[in-house]
Scaffold this motif. Structure first.
Motif, PDB file in Angstrom:
ATOM      1  N   LEU A 154     -10.816  -0.156  -7.325  1.00  0.00           N
ATOM      2  CA  LEU A 154     -10.956  -0.199  -5.872  1.00  0.00           C
ATOM      3  C   LEU A 154     -11.016   1.207  -5.288  1.00  0.00           C
ATOM      4  O   LEU A 154     -10.659   2.186  -5.945  1.00  0.00           O
ATOM      5  CB  LEU A 154      -9.778  -0.957  -5.262  1.00  0.00           C
ATOM      6  N   HIS A 155     -11.460   1.299  -4.048  1.00  0.00           N
ATOM      7  CA  HIS A 155     -11.548   2.584  -3.373  1.00  0.00           C
ATOM      8  C   HIS A 155     -10.153   3.170  -3.138  1.00  0.00           C
ATOM      9  O   HIS A 155      -9.170   2.423  -3.023  1.00  0.00           O
ATOM     10  CB  HIS A 155     -12.241   2.421  -2.018  1.00  0.00           C
ATOM     11  N   PRO A 156     -10.062   4.494  -3.050  1.00  0.00           N
ATOM     12  CA  PRO A 156      -8.770   5.110  -2.708  1.00  0.00           C
ATOM     13  C   PRO A 156      -8.265   4.589  -1.356  1.00  0.00           C
ATOM     14  O   PRO A 156      -9.055   4.260  -0.465  1.00  0.00           O
ATOM     15  CB  PRO A 156      -9.099   6.605  -2.643  1.00  0.00           C
ATOM     16  N   TYR A 157      -6.970   4.497  -1.219  1.00  0.00           N
ATOM     17  CA  TYR A 157      -6.309   4.086   0.027  1.00  0.00           C
ATOM     18  C   TYR A 157      -6.587   2.623   0.404  1.00  0.00           C
ATOM     19  O   TYR A 157      -6.406   2.230   1.554  1.00  0.00           O
ATOM     20  CB  TYR A 157      -6.716   4.991   1.198  1.00  0.00           C
ATOM     21  N   THR A 158      -7.017   1.805  -0.553  1.00  0.00           N
ATOM     22  CA  THR A 158      -7.357   0.418  -0.256  1.00  0.00           C
ATOM     23  C   THR A 158      -6.197  -0.342   0.377  1.00  0.00           C
ATOM     24  O   THR A 158      -6.396  -1.166   1.275  1.00  0.00           O
ATOM     25  CB  THR A 158      -7.816  -0.308  -1.536  1.00  0.00           C
ATOM     26  N   PHE A 159      -4.983  -0.066  -0.081  1.00  0.00           N
ATOM     27  CA  PHE A 159      -3.827  -0.832   0.391  1.00  0.00           C
ATOM     28  C   PHE A 159      -2.956  -0.042   1.362  1.00  0.00           C
ATOM     29  O   PHE A 159      -1.762  -0.305   1.479  1.00  0.00           O
ATOM     30  CB  PHE A 159      -2.985  -1.279  -0.810  1.00  0.00           C
ATOM     31  N   SER A 160      -3.535   0.914   2.053  1.00  0.00           N
ATOM     32  CA  SER A 160      -2.736   1.809   2.885  1.00  0.00           C
ATOM     33  C   SER A 160      -2.671   1.399   4.356  1.00  0.00           C
ATOM     34  O   SER A 160      -2.083   2.119   5.165  1.00  0.00           O
ATOM     35  CB  SER A 160      -3.292   3.236   2.791  1.00  0.00           C
ATOM     36  N   HIS A 161      -3.255   0.275   4.725  1.00  0.00           N
ATOM     37  CA  HIS A 161      -3.240  -0.112   6.136  1.00  0.00           C
ATOM     38  C   HIS A 161      -1.806  -0.321   6.612  1.00  0.00           C
ATOM     39  O   HIS A 161      -0.981  -0.916   5.910  1.00  0.00           O
ATOM     40  CB  HIS A 161      -4.048  -1.394   6.358  1.00  0.00           C
ATOM     41  N   HIS A 162      -1.526   0.128   7.818  1.00  0.00           N
ATOM     42  CA  HIS A 162      -0.136   0.135   8.304  1.00  0.00           C
ATOM     43  C   HIS A 162       0.453  -1.262   8.467  1.00  0.00           C
ATOM     44  O   HIS A 162       1.676  -1.431   8.458  1.00  0.00           O
ATOM     45  CB  HIS A 162      -0.057   0.876   9.642  1.00  0.00           C
ATOM     46  N   SER A 163      -0.382  -2.280   8.615  1.00  0.00           N
ATOM     47  CA  SER A 163       0.142  -3.632   8.797  1.00  0.00           C
ATOM     48  C   SER A 163       0.558  -4.291   7.488  1.00  0.00           C
ATOM     49  O   SER A 163       1.378  -5.213   7.482  1.00  0.00           O
ATOM     50  CB  SER A 163      -0.912  -4.520   9.483  1.00  0.00           C
TER      51      SER A 163
END
Length: 313
Positions: A154-163
């Motif tokens: 997966l792309h970098p930061y895929t799971f970084s969303h604040h929610s």
């Protein structure tokens, strides 16, 4: 009548309703409560009942998109074709959904890992739907062993969303921590039937989640041996099960309250635990002498911990 809902923006659509259709006269919030007892597939099907029902399912707070039931009865040679057809329907459901999601579960086939569909789904349910609890399950037919799980690239930061606060992955191979960069938002991480190249890679993945409070690990390493290190001062619950032959296990967690060890392969003296709230007596580790190939396999520690270590006298 005009349909309104406290959980969705005010809508000015007026729906012609048959005077004998009492259910359709109910406000949106009550209709959504009715749909909450249905599966996602059943809820979507209600959109064909009448114009009054077209949009009701679109405001449900959770989605479960599951290919498994169909793929389980699909001949092996047609799995690819059928999964692509199902993926199109799942994409349509995600795109048609409105508002935000509390939970989203996606069970898919390997094709969606390879053609970018899974990445697109994740971006939509996190970036647009602000999903709080996300579960991704890779469908693995019974004829295949989970060690052959498919690569999750997966792309970098895929799971970084604040929610996003909870993430569960099942049936994948992980090669590196890139997709988990800047994931300070996550509080819960479940890695079930996951294949990782070596223990140091998993250590790197876990290091990216500095705010984790709950970790559940059921992981196999392609390269045995190595050191698995977990260092997290926010961690409160740690469950370890079926970790294969690592040289050393180190856990540094000042706030850890619950340690649940189901079955791991590591020498007794190479399990290092620094957790002031848990006093581990290494005599609690039980050798399983019935298996000559695993002389350092320790089982059933969780029951001892629950009875004696979490509430020491």
């Amino acid at each position: 009548m005009t349909a309104r809902s406290s959980s969705s923006p005010r809508r000015n659509h007026q729906y012609p309703i048959d005077d004998h259709d009492l259910i359709s006269k109910l406000p949106d919030e009550l209709l959504q409560m009715v749909l909450s007892n249905l599966s996602t597939e059943e809820a979507v099907r209600t959109s064909v009942l009448s114009s009054r029902w077209v949009d009701v399912w679109k405001w449900r707070s959770y989605l479960v998109l599951d290919m498994n039931m169909v793929l389980d009865s699909t001949p092996k040679e047609r799995l690819q074709q059928v999964s692509v057809q199902l993926a199109r329907l799942m994409t349509k459901v995600i795109n048609n959904h409105r508002g935000r999601l509390e939970r989203c579960t996606i069970q898919h086939y390997k094709s969606q890992c390879k053609d970018g569909t899974l990445q697109s789904w994740i971006d939509s349910v996190t970036g647009l739907k602000h999903t709080k609890d996300l579960t991704l399950i890779n469908y693995i037919p019974a004829i295949r062993h989970y060690k052959r799980a498919n690569l999750l690239s997966l792309h970098p930061y895929t799971f970084s969303h604040h929610s996003l606060s909870s993430l569960s992955l099942c049936g994948f191979s992980l090669i590196g921590p890139d997709a988990f960069c800047k994931c300070k938002n996550l509080k819960t991480l479940n890695l079930i039937n996951i294949v990782i190249s070596q223990a140091s890679v998993l250590s790197g993945v876990l290091a990216a989640f500095s705010s984790l409070e709950v970790i559940v690990l059921n992981v196999n390493f392609l390269t045995p041996r190595g050191v698995l290190k977990i260092e997290n001062n926010n961690l409160k619950f740690l469950q370890l099960s079926y970790l294969n032959e690592i040289d050393r296990m180190e856990v540094y967690a000042t706030c850890l309250d619950v340690l649940d060890i189901r079955c791991i392969k590591v020498k007794r003296d190479n399990f290092i635990l620094v957790a002031p709230n848990i006093e581990v007596n290494k005599n609690s580790w039980l050798d399983n002498h019935s298996r000559n190939d695993c002389p350092h396999l320790y089982c059933n520690v969780s029951s001892f911990l629950a009875q004696n270590l979490l509430h020491p006298s």
